[in-house]
Design an enzyme around this catalytic site. Structure first.
Site, PDB file in Angstrom:
ATOM      1  N   PHE A 148      14.201 -23.459 -12.980  1.00 32.99           N
ATOM      2  CA  PHE A 148      13.077 -23.575 -12.052  1.00 32.99           C
ATOM      3  C   PHE A 148      12.777 -25.022 -11.680  1.00 32.99           C
ATOM      4  O   PHE A 148      12.170 -25.296 -10.639  1.00 32.99           O
ATOM      5  CB  PHE A 148      11.835 -22.895 -12.637  1.00 32.99           C
ATOM      6  CG  PHE A 148      10.983 -23.749 -13.536  1.00 32.99           C
ATOM      7  CD1 PHE A 148       9.854 -24.387 -13.042  1.00 32.99           C
ATOM      8  CD2 PHE A 148      11.285 -23.908 -14.883  1.00 32.99           C
ATOM      9  CE1 PHE A 148       9.048 -25.169 -13.864  1.00 32.99           C
ATOM     10  CE2 PHE A 148      10.498 -24.668 -15.704  1.00 32.99           C
ATOM     11  CZ  PHE A 148       9.370 -25.312 -15.196  1.00 32.99           C
ATOM     12  N   LYS A 149      13.217 -25.954 -12.509  1.00 25.93           N
ATOM     13  CA  LYS A 149      12.983 -27.375 -12.205  1.00 25.93           C
ATOM     14  C   LYS A 149      13.585 -27.779 -10.861  1.00 25.93           C
ATOM     15  O   LYS A 149      13.135 -28.720 -10.211  1.00 25.93           O
ATOM     16  CB  LYS A 149      13.566 -28.262 -13.307  1.00 25.93           C
ATOM     17  CG  LYS A 149      13.232 -27.856 -14.747  1.00 25.93           C
ATOM     18  CD  LYS A 149      11.771 -28.016 -15.061  1.00 25.93           C
ATOM     19  CE  LYS A 149      11.432 -27.519 -16.454  1.00 25.93           C
ATOM     20  NZ  LYS A 149      11.837 -28.394 -17.526  1.00 25.93           N
ATOM     21  N   ASP A 150      14.626 -27.043 -10.412  1.00 22.08           N
ATOM     22  CA  ASP A 150      15.285 -27.383  -9.147  1.00 22.08           C
ATOM     23  C   ASP A 150      14.351 -27.248  -7.951  1.00 22.08           C
ATOM     24  O   ASP A 150      14.538 -27.927  -6.937  1.00 22.08           O
ATOM     25  CB  ASP A 150      16.502 -26.477  -8.921  1.00 22.08           C
ATOM     26  CG  ASP A 150      17.607 -26.705  -9.938  1.00 22.08           C
ATOM     27  OD1 ASP A 150      17.773 -27.851 -10.373  1.00 22.08           O
ATOM     28  OD2 ASP A 150      18.294 -25.733 -10.290  1.00 22.08           O
TER      29      ASP A 150
ATOM     30  N   MET B 100      12.632 -30.643  -8.139  1.00 20.11           N
ATOM     31  CA  MET B 100      13.573 -31.766  -8.212  1.00 20.11           C
ATOM     32  C   MET B 100      14.359 -31.943  -6.921  1.00 20.11           C
ATOM     33  O   MET B 100      14.624 -33.073  -6.492  1.00 20.11           O
ATOM     34  CB  MET B 100      14.549 -31.555  -9.368  1.00 20.11           C
ATOM     35  CG  MET B 100      13.950 -31.711 -10.736  1.00 20.11           C
ATOM     36  SD  MET B 100      13.503 -33.422 -11.127  1.00 20.11           S
ATOM     37  CE  MET B 100      13.263 -33.231 -12.904  1.00 20.11           C
TER      38      MET B 100
ATOM     39  N   THR C  29      15.300 -29.942 -17.645  1.00 21.23           N
ATOM     40  CA  THR C  29      14.812 -31.016 -16.776  1.00 21.23           C
ATOM     41  C   THR C  29      15.905 -32.031 -16.481  1.00 21.23           C
ATOM     42  O   THR C  29      16.062 -32.483 -15.343  1.00 21.23           O
ATOM     43  CB  THR C  29      13.603 -31.723 -17.414  1.00 21.23           C
ATOM     44  OG1 THR C  29      12.534 -30.794 -17.547  1.00 21.23           O
ATOM     45  CG2 THR C  29      13.139 -32.896 -16.565  1.00 21.23           C
TER      46      THR C  29
END
Length: 489
Positions: A129-131, A134, A162
């Site tokens: 989900f960090k994408d 990011m 991360t």
């Protein structure tokens, strides 16, 4: 009184000036670009907006038909001034960022058996989900640095996802170098390989022989030296960076509107919780007027449940579990949470954090009451429950989930057994099951795989180890100085 404290700093959406301030009160009136190109504030605090726009039910209904990309523009433009990024440029940034996702809707929502609904946040390049945030940060960095022709060094500590997401967002950018520090032996093999197999010359990976809490101290020490930060042009793209939180707010709006396009019901969102960036985003979205209930699903390492029972606990050792992103003691975004729910009391935050620096947590009773009014915490006490949930979800739905998502799904299964509550609920799936074959295999199942995952296992690697007994901060500091010298423009 609780409602008053939540809404005291709100302003309407026609307010066009947006500035940022530190949770510790020593830094105020900061512009968006400077927040983006930073980490901790100079006073040791974390940036948040000086005001919170509100969104009406009518606006939510209008937004319900928007794509993820268009919704990102609508939500974030409330926090980004036209003079910072003109509308056309901002829309272009989001188009470039979200075009990297493997599915056109960016965040698919799957309805499974037993009233289980899962929002898949993991269709970006690193499968986490960090994408979502990011991919945008990389575009923001490129946008501003190309204009100024300045070089930036990012420093990121990671418990697993991360780091790889941060690397994917900036790899190959000639105006950005990134240093990622991961806890050796505490990530999955695939998570580690996603970082150590990146050979681009602007990517520098360190494996430290400690926990995520241990390596977070490196970043705190580096950013505590404000002159060093200035001279070396340091920033962080972890959720220390408020722009990460800002973009994460978008998926709360998107998921809610897919679950309830009429915007007339409350939706319960279950968040597997590690460093606390997602819950911070959820709280701000709620303060903006989004009708959501927030559930933090954690494993026994996370101190959130202990804090919310009494307000007092000691920080201890971190145990390795099947869900490595949760193998932390202190969620550093709790500092933001305390600021938000205290009505912006920097003195409260400074008092609490002074104790945290001594490995003690003491939170005033009124703050604990506010936390409990906003957040429900569900604790999975052991790996066996995680495995049982992975197995049950597969047996019932032919659907794999990662161990972190399983901790959220465990909450849904527990609620089915204990309550007849028919409230709409959704679990935010934080990572692809492809990244956690060992956890799925340990659950008695044959794990899924892909050609890209198999290629990682044999690809060449590049990294530096930080062994116990070494001065990790000094080593990373020297690397930063070396990068700055070599990238002089």
């Amino acid at each position: 009184m609780i409602e008053d404290s939540l809404h005291s700093s709100k302003q309407s959406t026609n307010h066009t000036i947006m500035r940022y301030q530190s949770t510790r009160g020593g830094v105020q009136d900061v512009e968006f670009k400077d927040v983006l190109l930073s980490g901790y504030a100079n006073d040791g605090g974390m940036f948040l907006p000086m005001s919170t726009p509100t969104v009406s039910s009518a606006t939510l209904q209008k937004w319900s038909a928007l794509s993820f990309e268009d919704l990102a523009y609508e939500v974030t433009s409330l926090y980004i001034e036209e003079k910072d990024i003109p509308s056309t440029d901002l829309k272009d940034i989001y188009h470039k960022a979200f075009s990297t996702f493997k599915v056109p809707d960016v965040v698919p929502i799957k309805k499974l058996s037993d009233r289980l609904t899962i929002a898949e946040l993991f269709h970006g390049r690193s499968l986490a989900f960090k994408d979502l945030a990011m991919s945008c940060l990389g575009q923001f960095y490129n946008y501003f640095l190309t204009k100024s022709q300045e070089h930036l060094t990012l420093v990121v500590c990671t418990s697993g996802d991360t780091g790889s997401s941060a690397i994917e967002s900036v790899r190959g950018l000639h105006l950005v170098d990134i240093i990622v520090i991961l806890p050796r032996g505490r990530c999955t093999l695939i998570q580690e390989r996603q970082m150590t197999t990146v050979l681009d010359n602007n990517v520098h990976v360190f494996r430290a022989d400690g926990s995520s809490d241990d390596i977070d101290l490196i970043v705190r020490k580096l950013f505590a030296d404000s002159e060093f930060v200035r001279m070396q042009h340091l920033a962080s793209s972890s959720s220390l960076n408020f722009v990460r939180i800002l973009i994460q707010m978008v998926h709360f709006f998107y998921i809610y509107l897919k679950m309830c396009p009429s915007a007339d019901e409350e939706v319960e969102m279950v968040l597997p919780t590690g460093g606390g960036g997602n819950i911070t985003a959820g709280i701000i979205a709620k303060q903006m007027g989004l009708p959501v209930k927030l559930v933090c699903a954690v494993n026994h390492n996370n101190i959130l449940s202990r804090i919310m029972k009494s307000g007092h606990c000691l920080l201890g050792d971190v145990q390795v579990t099947i869900a490595p992103a949760m193998d932390i003691q202190f969620a550093y975004n709790l500092e933001r949470v305390w600021y938000l729910i205290s009505g912006g009391s920097s003195e409260t935050v400074k008092t609490i954090m002074a104790d945290v620096d001594r490995n003690i947590v003491n939170v005033p009773s009124d703050i604990i009451a506010l936390m409990n009014s906003l957040i429900k915490v569900y604790v999975v006490s052991n790996d066996e429950e995680v495995k049982d949930t992975i197995r049950r979800c597969w047996n019932d739905n032919d659907y794999f989930i990662c161990p972190h998502t399983a901790i959220g799904v465990s909450y849904i299964y527990a609620e089915l057994n204990s309550s007849s509550n028919k409230q709409k609920s959704v679990v935010l799936a934080t990572a692809s099951p492809l990244k956690f074959p060992d956890a799925i295999k340990a659950s008695g199942l044959s794990p899924p795989t892909s050609e890209a995952i198999e290629d990682l296992l044999t690809a060449p690697t590049k990294y530096t180890d930080l062994d116990l007994g070494l001065d990790w901060t000094s080593i990373v500091r020297r690397k930063i100085e070396e990068i700055t010298l070599s990238r002089k423009i």
